[in-house]
Scaffold this active site. Structure first.
Site, PDB file in Angstrom:
ATOM      1  N   GLU A  88      -2.952   6.517  10.583  1.00  0.00           N
ATOM      2  CA  GLU A  88      -4.144   6.189   9.266  1.00  0.00           C
ATOM      3  C   GLU A  88      -5.271   4.724   9.912  1.00  0.00           C
ATOM      4  O   GLU A  88      -4.580   4.310  10.303  1.00  0.00           O
ATOM      5  CB  GLU A  88      -3.993   5.852   8.270  1.00  0.00           C
ATOM      6  CG  GLU A  88      -5.001   5.418   7.006  1.00  0.00           C
ATOM      7  CD  GLU A  88      -4.497   5.085   5.426  1.00  0.00           C
ATOM      8  OE1 GLU A  88      -4.966   5.574   4.377  1.00  0.00           O
ATOM      9  OE2 GLU A  88      -2.832   5.075   5.611  1.00  0.00           O
TER      10      GLU A  88
ATOM     11  N   GLU B 140      -5.314   7.498  -4.294  1.00  0.00           N
ATOM     12  CA  GLU B 140      -4.589   5.649  -3.935  1.00  0.00           C
ATOM     13  C   GLU B 140      -5.206   5.131  -3.964  1.00  0.00           C
ATOM     14  O   GLU B 140      -5.820   4.238  -3.686  1.00  0.00           O
ATOM     15  CB  GLU B 140      -4.156   6.065  -2.236  1.00  0.00           C
ATOM     16  CG  GLU B 140      -3.299   4.688  -1.583  1.00  0.00           C
ATOM     17  CD  GLU B 140      -2.845   4.181   0.348  1.00  0.00           C
ATOM     18  OE1 GLU B 140      -1.756   3.863   0.141  1.00  0.00           O
ATOM     19  OE2 GLU B 140      -3.372   4.477  -0.185  1.00  0.00           O
TER      20      GLU B 140
END
Length: 261
Positions: free
Chosen positions: A143, A240
């Site tokens: 990520e 998230e």
């Protein structure tokens, strides 16, 4: 319409971690993700998933010393043995929880680190981890995280992530595309989703710039959900985000989309 997974590290913080599984299920979520499960035995987390009929979507490999500010060790030279032990630990949990995605945080190299050495370390560690996870059918994720929230994070753009994944060359290594981080660092979200669609293994969402509910802030997710459908992404969208108030009070966006599904 994409599937939404509640991130239990950020959502439902009104209750202790092990109670968040029930809270997410009660609100209609069918999948969950979180940062780390390691404070609890695998069988304890497995029971929560089973009791509430939830799919385990994603969690991170051990990040080093989180309390001291470490945010992953995958790119840090000299920590390779610790990283490999972390792969084993994450794999133990993943097998027990039925989880088929693991994120290896690139990390924040110490001041004065050689960027070339960090990149080489990151690539070799990803190769190793991908090889260990492949026989279990697990996808390894990398990520890009914005450097406003995590100053010095080694991978901060989609181009960085794609370049490193390509260099590692593992078929089960994919990009984890967090649209909040992407908006902070580079914007142009729809075009980047289209560009990197073949390399995308997981998507996460949050409003920007405050990282609250996805129906707040400057990003128009109603449009992006259509783009995500158009590019053929059939995975989960990890929620998230940090609720602006009580988690349940901010779920109007989710209830609306679920009703129209």
């Amino acid at each position: 319409m994409p599937k939404f997974a509640a991130n239990l590290s950020m959502m439902f913080n009104e209750v202790p971690f092990l109670d968040r599984f029930a809270a997410a299920a009660d609100c209609g979520f069918q999948g969950v993700e979180f940062l780390f499960p390691y404070e609890h035995a695998p069988e304890v987390v497995e029971k929560k998933l089973r009791d509430h009929h939830l799919e385990m979507v994603l969690f991170n490999m051990p990040p080093g010393d989180w309390g001291k500010g470490e945010r992953g060790i995958t790119s840090i030279p000299g920590r390779e043995e610790e990283f490999r032990a972390g792969v084993d630990k994450a794999l133990l949990y993943a097998e027990r929880l039925g989880n088929v995605r693991l994120h290896a945080m690139a990390g924040i190299p110490p001041a004065g680190s050689d960027p070339a050495a960090c990149r080489a370390t990151l690539i070799e560690n990803l190769k190793y981890a991908a090889g260990r996870l492949a026989p279990q059918g697990i996808t390894l994720l990398l990520e890009a995280i914005n450097t406003r929230d995590m100053p010095g994070f080694f991978v901060s753009t989609q181009a960085d992530s794609h370049s490193i994944c390509s260099a590692a060359g593992a078929p089960n290594l994919k990009m984890q595309m967090d649209l909040y981080h992407m908006q902070v660092m580079e914007g142009d979200l729809a075009m980047k989703l289209k560009k990197y669609a073949p390399h995308c293994g997981h998507i996460q969402i949050a409003g920007a710039p405050e990282r609250h509910e996805p129906d707040t802030g400057e990003v128009r997710y109603e449009y992006l959900y259509r783009v995500i459908d158009e590019i053929g992404y059939t995975g989960w969208l990890g929620c998230e985000y940090r609720p602006a108030g009580k988690t349940v009070d901010g779920l109007g966006w989710f209830r609306k989309l679920s009703a129209g599904a």
